[in-house]
Design a protein around this motif. Sequence first.
Motif, PDB file in Angstrom:
ATOM      1  N   PHE A 228       0.848  -1.190   0.000  1.00 52.33           N
ATOM      2  CA  PHE A 228       0.000   0.000   0.000  1.00 52.33           C
ATOM      3  C   PHE A 228       0.884   1.239   0.000  1.00 52.33           C
ATOM      4  O   PHE A 228       1.744   1.405   0.870  1.00 52.33           O
ATOM      5  N   LYS A 229       0.636   2.135  -0.970  1.00 52.97           N
ATOM      6  CA  LYS A 229       1.415   3.367  -1.069  1.00 52.97           C
ATOM      7  C   LYS A 229       0.486   4.558  -1.278  1.00 52.97           C
ATOM      8  O   LYS A 229      -0.561   4.443  -1.911  1.00 52.97           O
ATOM      9  N   LEU A 230       0.900   5.697  -0.760  1.00 50.03           N
ATOM     10  CA  LEU A 230       0.268   6.978  -1.049  1.00 50.03           C
ATOM     11  C   LEU A 230       1.227   7.792  -1.908  1.00 50.03           C
ATOM     12  O   LEU A 230       2.400   7.946  -1.558  1.00 50.03           O
ATOM     13  N   LEU A 231       0.722   8.288  -3.031  1.00 51.00           N
ATOM     14  CA  LEU A 231       1.523   9.109  -3.932  1.00 51.00           C
ATOM     15  C   LEU A 231       1.057  10.552  -3.828  1.00 51.00           C
ATOM     16  O   LEU A 231      -0.141  10.835  -3.908  1.00 51.00           O
ATOM     17  N   GLU A 232       2.001  11.458  -3.682  1.00 55.93           N
ATOM     18  CA  GLU A 232       1.686  12.888  -3.597  1.00 55.93           C
ATOM     19  C   GLU A 232       2.508  13.640  -4.629  1.00 55.93           C
ATOM     20  O   GLU A 232       3.716  13.399  -4.765  1.00 55.93           O
ATOM     21  N   ARG A 233       1.861  14.550  -5.334  1.00 56.53           N
ATOM     22  CA  ARG A 233       2.561  15.276  -6.388  1.00 56.53           C
ATOM     23  C   ARG A 233       3.499  16.327  -5.811  1.00 56.53           C
ATOM     24  O   ARG A 233       3.106  17.136  -4.957  1.00 56.53           O
ATOM     25  N   ILE A 239       5.633  11.374  -5.475  1.00 54.95           N
ATOM     26  CA  ILE A 239       6.506  10.805  -4.455  1.00 54.95           C
ATOM     27  C   ILE A 239       5.714   9.789  -3.639  1.00 54.95           C
ATOM     28  O   ILE A 239       4.625  10.090  -3.129  1.00 54.95           O
ATOM     29  N   ALA A 240       6.278   8.599  -3.492  1.00 49.78           N
ATOM     30  CA  ALA A 240       5.576   7.493  -2.844  1.00 49.78           C
ATOM     31  C   ALA A 240       5.939   7.383  -1.370  1.00 49.78           C
ATOM     32  O   ALA A 240       7.103   7.520  -0.988  1.00 49.78           O
ATOM     33  N   ASP A 241       4.932   7.132  -0.562  1.00 51.64           N
ATOM     34  CA  ASP A 241       5.115   6.826   0.847  1.00 51.64           C
ATOM     35  C   ASP A 241       4.501   5.456   1.090  1.00 51.64           C
ATOM     36  O   ASP A 241       3.282   5.300   1.055  1.00 51.64           O
ATOM     37  N   GLU A 242       5.349   4.449   1.281  1.00 56.45           N
ATOM     38  CA  GLU A 242       4.858   3.083   1.498  1.00 56.45           C
ATOM     39  C   GLU A 242       4.572   2.891   2.976  1.00 56.45           C
ATOM     40  O   GLU A 242       5.470   2.983   3.815  1.00 56.45           O
ATOM     41  N   ILE A 243       3.309   2.615   3.302  1.00 56.60           N
ATOM     42  CA  ILE A 243       2.942   2.547   4.719  1.00 56.60           C
ATOM     43  C   ILE A 243       2.225   1.250   5.094  1.00 56.60           C
ATOM     44  O   ILE A 243       1.706   1.138   6.202  1.00 56.60           O
ATOM     45  N   GLY A 244       2.192   0.279   4.204  1.00 61.26           N
ATOM     46  CA  GLY A 244       1.542  -0.974   4.554  1.00 61.26           C
ATOM     47  C   GLY A 244       1.694  -2.016   3.468  1.00 61.26           C
ATOM     48  O   GLY A 244       2.154  -1.721   2.365  1.00 61.26           O
ATOM     49  N   ASN A 279      -4.718 -12.694   0.407  1.00 66.20           N
ATOM     50  CA  ASN A 279      -5.370 -13.907  -0.088  1.00 66.20           C
ATOM     51  C   ASN A 279      -6.839 -13.679  -0.435  1.00 66.20           C
ATOM     52  O   ASN A 279      -7.539 -14.591  -0.857  1.00 66.20           O
ATOM     53  N   ARG A 280      -7.317 -12.445  -0.243  1.00 63.03           N
ATOM     54  CA  ARG A 280      -8.668 -11.996  -0.567  1.00 63.03           C
ATOM     55  C   ARG A 280      -9.747 -12.717   0.236  1.00 63.03           C
ATOM     56  O   ARG A 280     -10.912 -12.663  -0.105  1.00 63.03           O
ATOM     57  N   ARG A 281      -9.375 -13.335   1.339  1.00 60.61           N
ATOM     58  CA  ARG A 281     -10.369 -13.992   2.195  1.00 60.61           C
ATOM     59  C   ARG A 281     -10.745 -13.127   3.395  1.00 60.61           C
ATOM     60  O   ARG A 281     -11.512 -13.584   4.260  1.00 60.61           O
ATOM     61  N   SER A 282     -10.226 -11.934   3.432  1.00 60.50           N
ATOM     62  CA  SER A 282     -10.608 -10.975   4.463  1.00 60.50           C
ATOM     63  C   SER A 282     -10.802  -9.616   3.812  1.00 60.50           C
ATOM     64  O   SER A 282     -10.089  -9.265   2.871  1.00 60.50           O
ATOM     65  N   LEU A 283     -11.745  -8.862   4.335  1.00 58.93           N
ATOM     66  CA  LEU A 283     -11.903  -7.470   3.939  1.00 58.93           C
ATOM     67  C   LEU A 283     -11.291  -6.615   5.037  1.00 58.93           C
ATOM     68  O   LEU A 283     -11.701  -6.699   6.200  1.00 58.93           O
ATOM     69  N   ARG A 284     -10.311  -5.800   4.663  1.00 53.96           N
ATOM     70  CA  ARG A 284      -9.632  -4.935   5.617  1.00 53.96           C
ATOM     71  C   ARG A 284     -10.116  -3.500   5.433  1.00 53.96           C
ATOM     72  O   ARG A 284     -10.029  -2.953   4.338  1.00 53.96           O
ATOM     73  N   VAL A 285     -10.632  -2.907   6.479  1.00 51.06           N
ATOM     74  CA  VAL A 285     -11.012  -1.496   6.457  1.00 51.06           C
ATOM     75  C   VAL A 285      -9.891  -0.724   7.143  1.00 51.06           C
ATOM     76  O   VAL A 285      -9.582  -0.979   8.316  1.00 51.06           O
ATOM     77  N   VAL A 286      -9.282   0.210   6.413  1.00 59.06           N
ATOM     78  CA  VAL A 286      -8.082   0.879   6.926  1.00 59.06           C
ATOM     79  C   VAL A 286      -8.207   2.387   6.772  1.00 59.06           C
ATOM     80  O   VAL A 286      -8.941   2.900   5.927  1.00 59.06           O
ATOM     81  N   THR A 287      -7.441   3.095   7.591  1.00 58.77           N
ATOM     82  CA  THR A 287      -7.278   4.536   7.463  1.00 58.77           C
ATOM     83  C   THR A 287      -5.797   4.858   7.369  1.00 58.77           C
ATOM     84  O   THR A 287      -4.962   4.154   7.954  1.00 58.77           O
ATOM     85  N   LYS A 292      -0.021   7.076   8.799  1.00 62.64           N
ATOM     86  CA  LYS A 292       0.214   5.716   9.280  1.00 62.64           C
ATOM     87  C   LYS A 292      -1.006   4.879   8.987  1.00 62.64           C
ATOM     88  O   LYS A 292      -2.137   5.286   9.264  1.00 62.64           O
ATOM     89  N   LEU A 293      -0.798   3.696   8.443  1.00 60.69           N
ATOM     90  CA  LEU A 293      -1.926   2.838   8.086  1.00 60.69           C
ATOM     91  C   LEU A 293      -2.408   2.086   9.314  1.00 60.69           C
ATOM     92  O   LEU A 293      -1.640   1.368   9.966  1.00 60.69           O
ATOM     93  N   VAL A 294      -3.686   2.255   9.628  1.00 62.84           N
ATOM     94  CA  VAL A 294      -4.285   1.610  10.791  1.00 62.84           C
ATOM     95  C   VAL A 294      -5.498   0.814  10.334  1.00 62.84           C
ATOM     96  O   VAL A 294      -6.339   1.323   9.584  1.00 62.84           O
TER      97      VAL A 294
END
Length: 336
Positions: A228-233, A239-244, A279-287, A292-294
């Motif tokens: 999981f990455k957030l890209l900001e211009r 620019i990528a911030d990998e947080i999960g 594995n797509r057998r769980s749905l993860r709800v994240v913020t 920071k990924l929670v």
Amino acid sequence: MNWRLLISLALLASVLAAADTRADGAKLVLGELFHRPPDFAPAADGGVLARDPSGWVRLVVTGGRIAAIDTEEVPYQERNVPGIIPGAMVARSNGDIAAAWLAAPTDRYRHGVLGDEIEAGELRVLMRDGRTLRHAVPRDSVFEDLEPRIADIDGDGQPEVVVVRSYLNAGAAVAVFAVRGEAVTQVAQARPIGSPYRWLNPVGIADFDGDGKTEIAIIETPHIGGRFKLLERQGNALIADEIGDGFSNHVIGSAALSMHAVFDWNADGVPDMAIPSQNRRSLRVVTARGGKLVELARIDHPHAIVAPMILGDLNGNGVDDVVYALFDGTVCVLIR
């Protein structure tokens, strides 16, 4: 009374709700409505349509159960779009860029991650004033995507178009295009993954970390690792911030890209995301608030999530629910 309505009534009395659980205040309802994962589409009034083998039905939740109700409504389909590649969709907006799509089919990058070996060599943009503009990439790359995303990335009030651009020798990257006069021009790009036949799938475009700036959330290599990455211009770079990690919002070989949803789960004003686990057998709800990924909630399933997710109000409470499907055809509705 037709057969679809008879089936709906029978299901209401028996197996419409295969399970009824709760996930951090939200209610999960499961319905055994189909023998295989259905296609979903938005209804005109904000509800959700699903396609069974003979046509479209409307999904509703009533009395804690899911029902499939006969309907005459069918989703709007774009027709006669010039040059559009197979399986692609047209993105539309109310801004100066009225529509965007991927055109000029090419087989020069035979990855096949989206179901065939045809990718796009051109981005086309329909302006509000009726002009159609285009940008063709050179032979070193293709658009390995099916639906552009129209959004104001830099906050200047003008829309940009976000697409996945894949390089024959370096793999996929997120690219941002803008209209400059009579030209569609690339104005920013993230660093490519670095290896050919490595791909990424965008999740959404919003201020996901709450810093007042727009980010592009992506899952890089969703089939192997799911970072999981957030890209900001920043200027002409993203620019990528990998947080999960540990996510997958795509099934390899599928044309379904929207196996995720963006909504405000905890009502804190910052968009959250629902994304399947690796594995797509769980749905993860994240913020990603605060950078920071929670994980806010995790919903486990006996079968893999395989269909695109869609938001819609199925119980009439004015709040969008999250609708998705499992490999065995079970429809899942996360009621909020």
